[in-house]
Design a protein around this motif. Structure first.
Motif, mmCIF file in Angstrom:
data_model
loop_
_atom_site.group_PDB
_atom_site.id
_atom_site.type_symbol
_atom_site.label_atom_id
_atom_site.label_comp_id
_atom_site.label_asym_id
_atom_site.label_seq_id
_atom_site.Cartn_x
_atom_site.Cartn_y
_atom_site.Cartn_z
ATOM 1 N N ALA A 186 10.571 -13.209 12.643
ATOM 2 C CA ALA A 186 10.551 -12.776 14.043
ATOM 3 C C ALA A 186 10.720 -11.261 14.175
ATOM 4 C CB ALA A 186 11.649 -13.497 14.831
ATOM 5 N N GLY A 187 11.359 -10.647 13.185
ATOM 6 C CA GLY A 187 11.510 -9.189 13.206
ATOM 7 C C GLY A 187 10.326 -8.523 12.526
ATOM 8 N N ASP A 188 9.594 -7.710 13.260
ATOM 9 C CA ASP A 188 8.350 -7.128 12.731
ATOM 10 C C ASP A 188 8.551 -6.320 11.460
ATOM 11 O OD1 ASP A 188 6.965 -8.232 14.808
ATOM 12 O OD2 ASP A 188 6.976 -6.426 16.036
ATOM 13 N N VAL A 189 9.732 -5.769 11.283
ATOM 14 C CA VAL A 189 9.934 -4.821 10.199
ATOM 15 C C VAL A 189 10.096 -5.490 8.835
ATOM 16 C CG1 VAL A 189 12.460 -4.702 10.425
ATOM 17 C CG2 VAL A 189 11.179 -2.718 9.547
ATOM 18 N N TRP A 190 10.631 -6.707 8.765
ATOM 19 C CA TRP A 190 11.011 -7.291 7.471
ATOM 20 C C TRP A 190 9.835 -7.866 6.693
ATOM 21 C CZ3 TRP A 190 15.473 -5.301 6.700
ATOM 22 C CH2 TRP A 190 16.369 -5.119 7.757
ATOM 23 N N LEU A 191 9.147 -8.819 7.269
ATOM 24 C CA LEU A 191 8.077 -9.497 6.537
ATOM 25 C C LEU A 191 6.692 -9.012 6.930
ATOM 26 C CD1 LEU A 191 9.413 -13.166 6.409
ATOM 27 C CD2 LEU A 191 9.741 -11.295 4.788
ATOM 28 N N SER A 192 6.611 -8.057 7.808
ATOM 29 C CA SER A 192 5.317 -7.493 8.186
ATOM 30 C C SER A 192 5.222 -6.036 7.754
ATOM 31 C CB SER A 192 5.109 -7.619 9.703
ATOM 32 O OG SER A 192 5.004 -8.977 10.076
ATOM 33 N N GLU A 193 6.013 -5.183 8.380
ATOM 34 C CA GLU A 193 5.927 -3.755 8.091
ATOM 35 C C GLU A 193 6.311 -3.451 6.647
ATOM 36 O OE1 GLU A 193 7.436 0.483 10.041
ATOM 37 O OE2 GLU A 193 8.129 -1.428 10.842
ATOM 38 N N TYR A 194 7.411 -4.027 6.176
ATOM 39 C CA TYR A 194 7.860 -3.746 4.810
ATOM 40 C C TYR A 194 6.834 -4.200 3.777
ATOM 41 C CZ TYR A 194 10.569 -4.018 0.489
ATOM 42 O OH TYR A 194 10.997 -3.881 -0.814
ATOM 43 N N LEU A 195 6.335 -5.437 3.909
ATOM 44 C CA LEU A 195 5.384 -5.949 2.927
ATOM 45 C C LEU A 195 4.017 -5.280 3.046
ATOM 46 C CD1 LEU A 195 6.226 -9.762 2.847
ATOM 47 C CD2 LEU A 195 6.837 -7.996 1.192
ATOM 48 N N TYR A 196 3.704 -4.791 4.234
ATOM 49 C CA TYR A 196 2.437 -4.067 4.411
ATOM 50 C C TYR A 196 2.452 -2.774 3.600
ATOM 51 C CZ TYR A 196 -1.163 -1.274 6.778
ATOM 52 O OH TYR A 196 -2.245 -0.482 7.062
ATOM 53 N N TYR A 197 3.484 -1.964 3.776
ATOM 54 C CA TYR A 197 3.529 -0.681 3.073
ATOM 55 C C TYR A 197 3.902 -0.835 1.599
ATOM 56 C CZ TYR A 197 2.855 1.904 7.385
ATOM 57 O OH TYR A 197 2.313 2.418 8.538
ATOM 58 N N LYS A 198 4.586 -1.897 1.276
ATOM 59 C CA LYS A 198 4.966 -2.106 -0.126
ATOM 60 C C LYS A 198 3.741 -2.094 -1.037
ATOM 61 C CE LYS A 198 7.142 -5.414 -3.277
ATOM 62 N NZ LYS A 198 7.864 -6.693 -3.419
ATOM 63 N N TYR A 199 2.640 -2.636 -0.557
ATOM 64 C CA TYR A 199 1.446 -2.728 -1.394
ATOM 65 C C TYR A 199 0.395 -1.661 -1.065
ATOM 66 C CZ TYR A 199 3.767 -6.872 -2.896
ATOM 67 O OH TYR A 199 4.717 -7.735 -3.399
ATOM 68 N N LEU A 200 0.792 -0.662 -0.280
ATOM 69 C CA LEU A 200 -0.082 0.494 -0.055
ATOM 70 C C LEU A 200 0.480 1.767 -0.677
ATOM 71 C CD1 LEU A 200 -1.355 0.023 3.612
ATOM 72 C CD2 LEU A 200 -2.530 -0.464 1.471
ATOM 73 N N PHE A 201 1.805 1.819 -0.886
ATOM 74 C CA PHE A 201 2.394 2.976 -1.557
ATOM 75 C C PHE A 201 2.007 2.947 -3.034
ATOM 76 C CE2 PHE A 201 6.202 4.688 1.045
ATOM 77 C CZ PHE A 201 5.461 4.612 2.206
ATOM 78 N N LYS A 202 1.414 4.037 -3.493
ATOM 79 C CA LYS A 202 1.007 4.138 -4.891
ATOM 80 C C LYS A 202 1.567 5.413 -5.507
ATOM 81 C CE LYS A 202 -2.042 2.370 -6.965
ATOM 82 N NZ LYS A 202 -2.069 1.408 -8.098
ATOM 83 N N ASN A 203 1.864 5.345 -6.792
ATOM 84 C CA ASN A 203 2.319 6.517 -7.531
ATOM 85 C C ASN A 203 1.282 7.634 -7.419
ATOM 86 O OD1 ASN A 203 2.516 8.247 -10.111
ATOM 87 N ND2 ASN A 203 4.433 7.117 -10.128
ATOM 88 N N GLU A 204 1.748 8.866 -7.192
ATOM 89 C CA GLU A 204 0.837 9.994 -6.963
ATOM 90 C C GLU A 204 -0.068 10.272 -8.164
ATOM 91 O OE1 GLU A 204 3.039 13.511 -6.198
ATOM 92 O OE2 GLU A 204 4.245 13.388 -8.025
ATOM 93 N N ASN A 205 0.299 9.806 -9.357
ATOM 94 C CA ASN A 205 -0.539 10.022 -10.532
ATOM 95 C C ASN A 205 -1.853 9.245 -10.464
ATOM 96 O OD1 ASN A 205 1.149 11.795 -12.148
ATOM 97 N ND2 ASN A 205 2.549 10.076 -12.313
#
Length: 293
Positions: A186-205
């Motif tokens: 029900a909280g947008d940040v936990w299972l939506s926002e967090y998991l969305y960015y978790k798999y878009l953040f990539k190591n700068e290398n």
């Protein structure tokens, strides 16, 4: 740069993709970045004051599985030819962003398919709504994490009063786990926002790859039945994304000693297997401008 998204691969995989009209979406633990999925939490730690929130995020990490398929907006990129194609061959398959990304349970059936099960059902928790650009720059990551941390601090208060009991028993979650997961949902940040960015953040290398990705996440509590393939002695889980053939707009052939033969064979396949006209084939096939052999 074009409006298409290119998937670089070898001849055998290209043939399977064109013939079967499906892409294989691989479990993120088996991708080429050994730190896949960990970069977001590393940046969030700098901005979250309440350490119990970090415990909660680590718990969420243990509860979810993710699958991803990679693309590039660059149709002729040297690092992609080097990284994803064998020395003597290479194809970049250009996809347009499919119309039905927002509804995998479409009228034609499932667009995401796993291994057959007794009742042939599974639950997809969430997915990207298109080909999403990976995030490499630290400045952009920091800005996102500041806002996310603030959102988490606020929303965490709504999860009270049983939070302390839950967090001290993560090794043996209480009987109310299902209800608690619904509260997280029900909280947008936990299972939506967090998991969305978790798999878009990539190591700068990995920045040179300019990766776009399409990804799925599943809750471990749901029944999921991936397919499996073997590579270098490892069993690799994946799901099949079944697309419309019109979603493929172009194939770029890498420069190599076999380039002419590669183009000849692809033309033969398109003419006979896909019943494409000569004019359609001319628009569909392109060759690399990079003299890399």
């Amino acid at each position: 740069m074009t409006q298409l998204f290119y998937h670089y691969t070898d001849a055998a995989t290209t043939l399977k993709i064109l013939t079967n009209q499906e892409l294989w979406i691989t479990h993120t633990s088996f991708l080429n970045d050994a730190n896949e999925g960990s970069d977001l939490l590393k940046h969030l730690r700098k901005h979250i004051k309440n350490k119990d929130i970090l415990k909660l995020l680590e718990f969420i990490d243990t509860r979810t599985d993710a699958y991803s398929c990679s693309f590039s907006k660059q149709k002729d990129l040297l690092s992609q030819w080097r990284g994803y194609c064998p020395p003597e061959e290479g194809y970049a398959i250009g996809f347009k962003s499919p119309d039905k990304f927002r509804d995998f349970m479409c009228d034609d059936g499932l667009s995401i398919v796993g291994a057959p099960t007794k009742d042939d059902t599974y639950v997809l928790t969430r997915h990207s709504h298109g080909f999403e650009a990976c995030i490499y720059e630290d400045s952009e990551k920091e800005e996102i994490c500041k806002k996310m941390a603030s959102h988490m601090e606020e929303d965490y208060l709504k999860l009270q009063p049983d939070m302390n009991n839950f967090l001290t028993n993560l090794d043996r979650p209480p009987a109310g786990l299902k209800d608690f997961l619904h509260r997280l949902e029900a909280g947008d940040v936990w299972l939506s926002e967090y998991l969305y960015y978790k798999y878009l953040f990539k190591n700068e290398n990995f920045k040179e790859e300019e990766e776009y990705r399409f990804f799925l996440t599943f809750d471990m509590n749901y029944k999921q039945n991936p397919c499996y393939r073997e590579k270098n002695g490892v069993f690799i889980p994946y799901y099949r994304y079944c697309f419309d053939y019109k979603d493929i707009q172009k194939v770029v052939i890498r420069t190599s000693k076999l380039k002419n033969k590669c183009e000849q064979g692809l033309r033969h396949f398109l003419r006979n297997d896909k019943k494409m006209s000569q004019d359609e084939i001319e628009l569909f096939i392109e060759t690399s401008d990079i003299p890399f052999q």
